[in-house]
Enzyme design. Structure first.
Site, mmCIF file in Angstrom:
data_model
loop_
_atom_site.group_PDB
_atom_site.id
_atom_site.type_symbol
_atom_site.label_atom_id
_atom_site.label_comp_id
_atom_site.label_asym_id
_atom_site.label_seq_id
_atom_site.Cartn_x
_atom_site.Cartn_y
_atom_site.Cartn_z
ATOM 1 N N LEU A 515 0.823 -1.208 0.000
ATOM 2 C CA LEU A 515 0.000 0.000 0.000
ATOM 3 C C LEU A 515 0.853 1.251 0.000
ATOM 4 C CD1 LEU A 515 -2.632 -1.085 2.656
ATOM 5 C CD2 LEU A 515 -3.006 -0.889 0.207
ATOM 6 N N ASP A 635 5.309 13.649 13.286
ATOM 7 C CA ASP A 635 5.378 13.492 11.834
ATOM 8 C C ASP A 635 3.999 13.671 11.205
ATOM 9 O OD1 ASP A 635 6.515 13.134 9.396
ATOM 10 O OD2 ASP A 635 6.709 10.958 9.543
#
Ligand SMILES: *[C@@H]1O[C@H](CO)[C@@H](O)[C@H](O)[C@H]1NC(C)=O
Ligand SMILES: *[C@@H]1O[C@H](CO)[C@@H](O)[C@H](O)[C@H]1NC(C)=O
Ligand SMILES: *[C@@H]1O[C@H](CO)[C@@H](O)[C@H](O)[C@H]1NC(C)=O
Ligand SMILES: *[C@@H]1O[C@H](CO)[C@@H](O)[C@H](O)[C@H]1NC(C)=O
Ligand SMILES: *[C@@H]1O[C@H](CO)[C@@H](O)[C@H](O)[C@H]1NC(C)=O
Ligand SMILES: *[C@@H]1O[C@H](CO)[C@@H](O)[C@H](O)[C@H]1NC(C)=O
Ligand SMILES: *[C@@H]1O[C@H](CO)[C@@H](O)[C@H](O)[C@H]1NC(C)=O
Ligand SMILES: *[C@@H]1O[C@H](CO)[C@@H](O)[C@H](O)[C@H]1NC(C)=O
Ligand SMILES: *[C@@H]1O[C@H](CO)[C@@H](O)[C@H](O)[C@H]1NC(C)=O
Length: 861
Positions: A515, A635
């Site tokens: 993915l 992040d």
């Protein structure tokens, strides 16, 4: 009846009997009374007063000035540390062991204590130099005496001119009043009574490691608080403004026995204690201590770690990277074998589990941050002045950075904290000391018995269950059906499911359908046996202990929120570490924002975008403010914002920074600074603490991208060769806010809520302020997005921000961060820009760039 008993206790015998009794067992009193045995009464009363011109010699320890009934006496005793030096001291009956007051400095054997005719009391050295004096010359002193409470008083007639009670050393005895302004001292430690009636303990006059107030019964407007100790062992504070004293502590032998002296002492170990000493026993017993010994600041010296063995506190060094300062005295502390200054670029953080570095006022307020455990380690590593840090795992998310020269450690299996010490070069751990000592044999035998019994029982159960299983499922086609049912149950209960590597291999068809690939490893699509579609993340570079991995997994999976991607399970087998997440049908936000014109089928309208912005903000708010172990994401970027089938935003990858291999510091560092350029707050590279405000910065960039459909770091002619975010801020400053908005939003949707869009733009500029303190909190952002809170206009962008030329020109004064400038340059930044940014102690700029770009590249698609 009762009263009679009390009376008996108060006067146990006639004075004569008592005196005789004393003489038999007490050495010091015997010495002083020996000469005048026939004139017992005369002698004891005569010796109570010391006349001018008297002298005590250190060479004659038998010489002493006793109190009228002989309970206390003043004389020389040999100093404990050095038998050849002597202290002038007031001791309790029973020998030299129980010193209740002393003149701090010791003298040699030819020293003497002189009560001069001028009324001055003076301690002189063998060489004749004055070591100490009472400074009572010319104050009319006519006599001195030691009274039966242990007070040495110099008098003018009957008036007290000077008294030892008014000049306490390290001890307070009953009937001594300790008031504000007086101090007990013992080495670097001191004890005071504050004017508000609090008892305080200090290290080196600077660190206040204990502060205990009286009960509320007395708190308030104290005029002249006094600390006292009742002879039965109650430590209390009294004040003229209050009728009843407030109890501070009870001696554990409170009101027990007779002829027991109880006294309060600031011990040389920095603890405030109550001792009791039976008359003439010459020994003393600890009855109360103010605090846990290991919480006494500096008890084990600088860099020493205090811990408890079975009974007593011990001092040790953090690891083999340290040596004791004094091999014969572990309390003197430790020093690094190699100084940090001597190894620029290869400093490492040594991890100490269940340990903390004591942090007390005034340090307490200046060095505390709310960050996750790995940021706590990293912040210290990259900060030149930081030597150690402590991260509390008690749900507060507190991180203390130590940049002082002196740190004091405490290690205890019950402490919910992890600490780090900066060391040079590779970490060499202490050998675990208790293993294999004879003491443990009994325990081992016991353990063996337990193991055998458990194994036997388990074996029996397995046989039984196996039999049942076999008889039930002999005819059933697959066992898998059952195991998936179990999984369904576990999944529903919210606890993370543990998968075997084989199971995940099967679920992902051998890791076929990739993915994507994030900073922590590739992600594959998988289908569990119960037909749940999942995303399986194969973590890379993680060689963490099984236990710690499970703990982190537990933390992540206990973090539930509508806007956070849910962790379903994990696998920890050998070197394999995998995380299984719920599958997000619509992939990540970047696919929708930064698509080319042709691919407009994947475009989100404004309403959807706004919901994504709001959902993301809510998810992060939960991480920052609402969940038990607060998490700084570190992040946030469109790649980490996933969309479910209804385009609801779900934040992913939170809590992963903790999972990275703790042994390889360079890797850890990089993955902790793994935030993607452009989204990374300036403090990451400016050597400043990373806090939840760093996430706000990243969020601001994402919000700007949601509005504009452009990468914040895109540079083009259209943006005047400036980084998009900078150009956008300038446009906004000029009042051209609508230039920022994604053109595609005008085309597809006529009903664009301009008010909402402009609000989002303003919020994004608030978020990317250079100063972390200027950025709002996530909770505030949610309110601003919702329109609940007014938004002030963000400060105008500073002019002369010219970021397009060089990556290394960092304009710190600009409102938009220096880092934006840095990220603007299209080619990868030169290693020098890393070096100037202060990360260099961690790894050389080149290493850092190389490794990080591999991460970053794999992050951005
Ligand atoms: C005592 O005298 C000796 C010799 O004069 C000197 O070295 C020492 O420092 C003195 N001690 C104190 C405590 O003054
Ligand atoms: C000593 O006490 C007497 C009487 O109390 C007083 O008159 C005298 O001034 C005192 N001397 C000094 C030096 O204080
Ligand atoms: C000595 O005097 C003190 C204070 O008056 C008293 O508490 C103590 O009991 C006396 N001791 C003897 C042995 O008489
Ligand atoms: C201590 O304080 C009390 C109450 O103020 C007073 O009665 C007593 O004389 C004081 N004791 C000394 C030794 O000063
Ligand atoms: C104690 O404080 C003094 C001055 O405040 C300082 O010079 C000294 O280094 C301190 N001692 C230790 C052991 O840190
Ligand atoms: C006194 O001690 C109490 C704790 O017992 C503390 O809460 C209070 O802040 C202290 N007061 C001062 C003035 O330090
Ligand atoms: C302090 O006060 C509380 C109630 O206010 C009481 O329960 C406690 O026992 C008191 N502590 C002491 C040491 O007196
Ligand atoms: C302290 O004094 C102030 C003014 O003198 C008074 O208002 C206050 O109630 C007092 N507090 C207590 C606890 O007695
Ligand atoms: C605990 O430590 C003390 C002081 O270091 C030592 O004397 C004692 O033997 C130790 N006890 C055990 C059980 O290790």
């Amino acid at each position: 009846m009762l009263r009679q008993e009390d009376d008996l206790r108060a006067s146990p015998s006639s004075p004569l009997m008592d005196e005789l009794q004393q003489m038999i067992s007490s050495t010091i009193v015997t010495r002083s009374l020996l000469l005048c045995l026939p004139l017992l009464f005369l002698c004891s009363s005569a010796s109570a007063q010391v006349s001018l011109g008297s002298t005590l010699n250190a060479s004659n320890l038998a010489q002493a000035w006793p109190s009228p009934n002989g309970t206390f006496s003043l004389g020389f005793v040999s100093a404990a540390a050095d038998p050849s030096s002597f202290l002038a001291a007031i001791t309790y009956a029973g020998g030299s062991a129980v010193v209740v007051w002393s003149i701090g400095s010791a003298v040699d054997s030819s020293g003497s204590l002189q009560f001069l005719s001028t009324g001055n009391l003076r301690l002189v050295n063998g060489s004749g130099s004055t070591v100490w004096e009472s400074n009572t010359t010319g104050k009319g002193v006519t006599s001195a005496d030691i009274d039966d409470t242990g007070n040495l008083v110099l008098r003018n007639g009957t008036a007290s001119v000077w008294s030892s009670f008014a000049h306490p050393t390290d001890t307070i005895v009953p009937s001594q009043n300790f008031t504000v302004g007086q101090t007990l001292r013992s080495g670097l430690y001191s004890f005071n009574l504050s004017s508000s009636g609090n008892l305080t303990l200090w290290w080196n006059n600077s660190i206040e490691y204990w502060n205990q107030g009286a009960n509320s019964s007395i708190q308030g407007n104290l005029t002249h608080p006094t600390l006292g100790l009742q002879s039965i062992g109650i430590l209390y504070i009294s004040d003229p403004s209050s009728s009843s004293p407030a109890t501070m502590a009870y001696s554990s032998d409170y009101a027990e026995g007779s002829d027991i002296l109880r006294f309060l002492r600031l011990d040389s170990d920095g603890n405030l204690k109550i001792f009791s000493s039976a008359k003439n026993s010459g020994s003393m017993t600890l009855r109360w201590a103010a605090l846990d010994q290991c919480k006494v600041f500096g008890y084990c010296g600088n860099l020493g770690i205090c811990s408890y063995n079975d009974s007593s506190p011990m001092c040790g060094c953090p690891s083999q990277n340290f040596v004791p300062v004094d091999p014969y005295d572990s309390r003197k502390g430790c020093k690094r074998k190699v100084n940090i200054e001597d190894c620029p670029g290869s400093a490492t953080m040594l991890e100490l589990d269940h340990a903390l570095f004591l942090t007390y006022p005034p340090e307490l307020s200046s060095q505390v941050f709310f960050v996750g455990i790995s940021a706590c380690r990293l912040n210290c590593l990259v900060s030149g002045s930081c030597t150690a840090s402590t991260s509390l795992s008690d749900g507060t998310g507190l991180c203390y950075l130590k940049s002082v020269n002196f740190v004091s450690g405490y290690e205890n299996p019950a402490l919910p904290s992890t600490s780090y010490v900066k060391v040079c070069g590779p970490v060499v751990l202490n050998p675990s000391s208790l293993e294999g000592t004879g003491k443990n044999k009994g325990w081992r035998l016991h353990a063996w018995v337990v193991v055998v019994v458990v194994l036997a029982t388990a074996f029996g159960l397995i046989l039984l269950e196996g039999g049942l299983w076999w008889s039930c499922f002999r005819n059933s086609t697959r066992f898998g059906a059952l195991s998936s049912q179990y999984q369904l149950l576990e999944y529903a209960s919210g606890a993370p499911v543990q998968f075997t590597y084989k199971e995940l291999q099967r679920a992902t068809k051998g890791f076929m359908e990739k993915l994507g690939a994030g900073g922590f490893g590739a992600v594959y699509r998988g289908v569990l046996t119960n037909r749940t579609v999942v995303a399986v993340k194969q973590l890379e570079g993680i060689e963490q202990g099984e236990k710690q991995f499970r703990m982190e997994v537990a933390t992540i999976s206990s973090t539930h929120h509508l806007n956070l991607v849910r962790l379903i399970g994990f696998c920890s087998e050998g070197r394999h570490r995998l995380l299984v997440y719920e599958f997000m049908k619509n992939g990540s936000l970047d696919d929708f924002l930064f698509t080319s014109e042709e691919n407009s089928g994947k475009l989100l309208n404004w309403e959807q975008r706004f919901n994504v912005a709001l959902g993301t903000a809510r998810g992060i708010t939960y991480l920052h403010e609402e969940c038990r172990d607060c998490i700084v994401h570190c992040d946030i970027k469109p790649e980490n914002i996933l969309l479910d089938e209804n385009y609801n935003a779900k934040v992913s990858d939170f809590g992963l920074a903790k999972l990275v291999n703790p042994k390889d510091h360079r890797y850890r560092t990089l993955t902790s600074v793994r935030g993607t350029r452009g989204y990374l707050a300036p403090e990451w590279l400016a050597n400043l603490p990373i806090t939840s405000k760093s996430d706000i910065y990243s969020y601001g960039m994402v919000l700007l991208e949601i509005v504009s459909g452009r990468r914040n770091f895109d540079v083009s002619v259209e943006t005047n060769n400036k980084k998009f975010s900078m150009w956008a801020y300038e446009e906004f400053g000029k009042g051209n806010g609508e230039n920022i908005i994604d053109k595609r939003l005008f085309g597809a949707n006529q009903d664009l809520n301009m008010e909402q869009v402009m609000r989002a733009i303003q919020i994004s500029f608030w978020c990317i302020q250079e100063q972390p303190s200027h950025r709002p909190t996530m909770g505030k952002i949610v309110q601003m997005l919702e329109g609940i809170t007014e938004i002030e206009r963000p400060p105008p962008p500073k002019a002369a921000v010219d970021g397009s030329h060089s990556g290394s020109s960092i304009n710190v004064s600009s409102n938009i961060s220096a880092l934006s400038t840095f990220a603007a340059s299209a080619p990868p930044p030169s290693s020098s820009s890393f070096r100037t940014s202060g990360v260099s102690p961690v790894a050389s700029g080149r290493d850092m760039e190389k490794a990080s770009s591999s991460h970053l590249n794999s992050d951005s698609k």
